[in-house]
Design an enzyme around this catalytic site. Structure first.
Site, PDB file in Angstrom:
ATOM      1  N   TRP A  94       4.464   7.433   4.101  1.00 18.96           N
ATOM      2  CA  TRP A  94       4.922   6.874   2.881  1.00 18.96           C
ATOM      3  C   TRP A  94       3.977   7.125   2.230  1.00 18.96           C
ATOM      4  O   TRP A  94       3.975   7.323   0.375  1.00 18.96           O
ATOM      5  CB  TRP A  94       5.985   5.800   3.140  1.00 18.96           C
ATOM      6  N   TYR A 130       5.214  -5.430   8.511  1.00 18.89           N
ATOM      7  CA  TYR A 130       6.318  -6.367   8.090  1.00 18.89           C
ATOM      8  C   TYR A 130       7.017  -6.074   9.040  1.00 18.89           C
ATOM      9  O   TYR A 130       8.165  -6.071   7.499  1.00 18.89           O
ATOM     10  CB  TYR A 130       6.152  -5.398   6.363  1.00 18.89           C
ATOM     11  N   HIS A 134       9.975  -9.923  -5.478  1.00 23.16           N
ATOM     12  CA  HIS A 134       8.439  -9.244  -4.683  1.00 23.16           C
ATOM     13  C   HIS A 134       7.422 -10.664  -4.596  1.00 23.16           C
ATOM     14  O   HIS A 134       6.290 -10.018  -5.758  1.00 23.16           O
ATOM     15  CB  HIS A 134       8.134  -8.172  -5.149  1.00 23.16           C
ATOM     16  N   ARG A 153       1.255  -9.594  -2.229  1.00 22.17           N
ATOM     17  CA  ARG A 153       1.106 -11.000  -3.098  1.00 22.17           C
ATOM     18  C   ARG A 153       2.286 -10.998  -3.792  1.00 22.17           C
ATOM     19  O   ARG A 153       3.591 -11.354  -3.225  1.00 22.17           O
ATOM     20  CB  ARG A 153       0.984  -9.485  -4.157  1.00 22.17           C
ATOM     21  N   GLU A 184      -1.832   2.186   6.819  1.00 23.36           N
ATOM     22  CA  GLU A 184      -1.270   2.729   6.951  1.00 23.36           C
ATOM     23  C   GLU A 184      -0.779   4.250   7.292  1.00 23.36           C
ATOM     24  O   GLU A 184      -0.015   4.276   7.476  1.00 23.36           O
ATOM     25  CB  GLU A 184       0.254   1.738   5.754  1.00 23.36           C
ATOM     26  N   GLU A 225      -2.617  -6.979   6.648  1.00 23.78           N
ATOM     27  CA  GLU A 225      -1.576  -6.714   6.496  1.00 23.78           C
ATOM     28  C   GLU A 225       0.161  -7.560   7.190  1.00 23.78           C
ATOM     29  O   GLU A 225       0.315  -6.846   8.005  1.00 23.78           O
ATOM     30  CB  GLU A 225      -0.833  -6.153   5.133  1.00 23.78           C
TER      31      GLU A 225
END
Length: 396
Positions: free
Chosen positions: A218, A284, A360, A354, A213, A318
């Site tokens: 970030w 995401y 989460h 996860r 990423e 991801e």
């Protein structure tokens, strides 16, 4: 009855016999990387992998994932067998298996857990580290495969990967003030991967995905925190150190930017084909809703095209919807939209994040509303779970 052989004929016969014995020894010998010459000859064509001395099983993973593109998509999850909703460290358990009857085919891990523990003084035989290693080996021995990312602590401040203060990438490059600390971390990784062996002594193949990423900012290795040249230099140094200096030969290397506006941005910090085995992509956001066109699908399609031209593996490295607030997300939002595109559907694998706790999580757990949609996702002929026996480590 045959005629008695002359002295010359006897010498020729003995020479031929010796050559046959020598050929047999060569065919069966094991090289420094643990790969037999005979096994290497089973690949129908030379493999364009970053590490030409990679073990046979590592090359077989590359070969099989490349050949699977367009035929199947292996499903994976981060930390799947390490913990889930309401449990931790239970034998042969994952939330995915609890709802579907099978573990995922791909297991994601984070080498930061190992590096941080060792650099803070915990020994290699620490029970937590030994347990983690065994989960990775278990996944391999069941026929699944493993990929590691690295959420690196900030080498300048000592705080975590979200701390973007300090000029970290420049500091850990050769000549930088923290270069020795970075090399020390790589040495921990070396020790881990070079000793990651199954019960029969085979080195367990791993897809290593560092600096992920990086197109965002970030993490301290992100776009605003280093130049293009520094990022490329860091990637290339890392590969050469592990592969050439430390002789780690069970790794494939994955490149995985976050969402990008176009492929020029995707490749803006690309370290070069000779340093990358997998063209990945983390997303995401684009699969939250069903849209036409879908930006995430379009990016995957472009990555598949580039992977074909460059001889790489393409993957959705991801993805996920936190807390799976759309019950049909897996089958409709994710797989449905990917399947609808004839090129995007050719990715080799995809992985969701996860299941840490009820606030989460990215895969269903027993009783969650997303279970029926997930079972449809699993039943699709395109998706592969561990029970489908993906056969990644041998070549027919």
């Amino acid at each position: 009855m045959s005629k008695p052989r002359t002295g010359y004929q006897l010498q020729v016969s003995l020479l031929l016999a010796a050559l046959l014995v020598l050929a047999g020894c060569v065919a069966g010998r094991t090289g420094a990387a643990g790969t037999s010459v005979r096994a290497e000859q089973r690949f129908p064509y030379p493999l364009k992998v970053v590490d030409k001395r990679a073990t046979y099983q590592t090359k077989a993973v590359f070969y099989n994932l490349r050949n699977s593109m367009g035929k199947r998509i292996l499903f994976g999850q981060q930390d799947a067998t390490q913990y889930g909703i309401g449990w931790r460290d239970e034998p042969d358990r994952s939330d995915v298996k609890s709802v579907s009857g099978s573990h995922p085919a791909l297991y994601g891990w984070d080498v930061a857990e190992l590096v941080n523990a060792r650099r803070r003084g915990r020994p290699a035989n620490d029970s937590v580290l030994v347990r983690h290693r065994q989960l990775v080996i278990d996944a391999y021995e069941r026929g699944g495969f493993n990929t590691f990312c690295w959420h690196m602590d900030n080498f300048v401040t000592g705080r975590n990967f979200y701390d973007t203060t300090g000029v970290v990438v420049k500091a850990i490059l050769p000549g930088g003030a923290q270069h020795a600390a970075y090399v020390s971390a790589l040495d921990v990784i070396t020790d881990y991967f070079n000793n990651l062996r199954a019960a029969d002594g085979t080195l367990v193949p791993v897809i290593f995905r560092p600096f992920h990423e990086h197109t965002g900012s970030w993490f301290w290795w992100g776009k605003r925190h280093c130049t293009r040249e520094e990022f490329v230099q860091l990637w290339q140094f890392t590969v050469r150190y592990l592969r050439d200096k430390k002789q780690v030969h069970n790794l494939l290397f994955a490149y995985s930017p976050d969402r990008v506006p176009d492929m020029a941005e995707y490749f803006e910090r690309y370290p070069g084909d000779e340093y990358v085995d997998v063209l990945g992509f983390d997303d995401y956001s684009d699969f939250d809703k069903i849209t036409t066109p879908n930006k995430g699908v379009a990016t995957l399609a472009a990555i598949v095209g580039e992977a074909g031209r460059r001889g790489k593996i393409a993957a959705l490295t991801e993805a996920g919807l936190e807390k799976i607030t759309a019950p049909a997300w897996f089958n409709d939002n994710l797989l449905g939209q990917i399947k609808a595109d004839p090129q995007a559907r050719q990715i080799a694998y995809l992985m969701v994040w996860r299941n840490a706790h009820l606030g989460h999580f990215y895969a269903p757990y027993p009783g969650h509303a997303s279970v029926p949609g997930f079972l449809e996702f699993q039943a699709d002929s395109l998706t592969v779970f561990e029970q489908d026996h993906p056969r990644l480590y041998t070549v027919p």
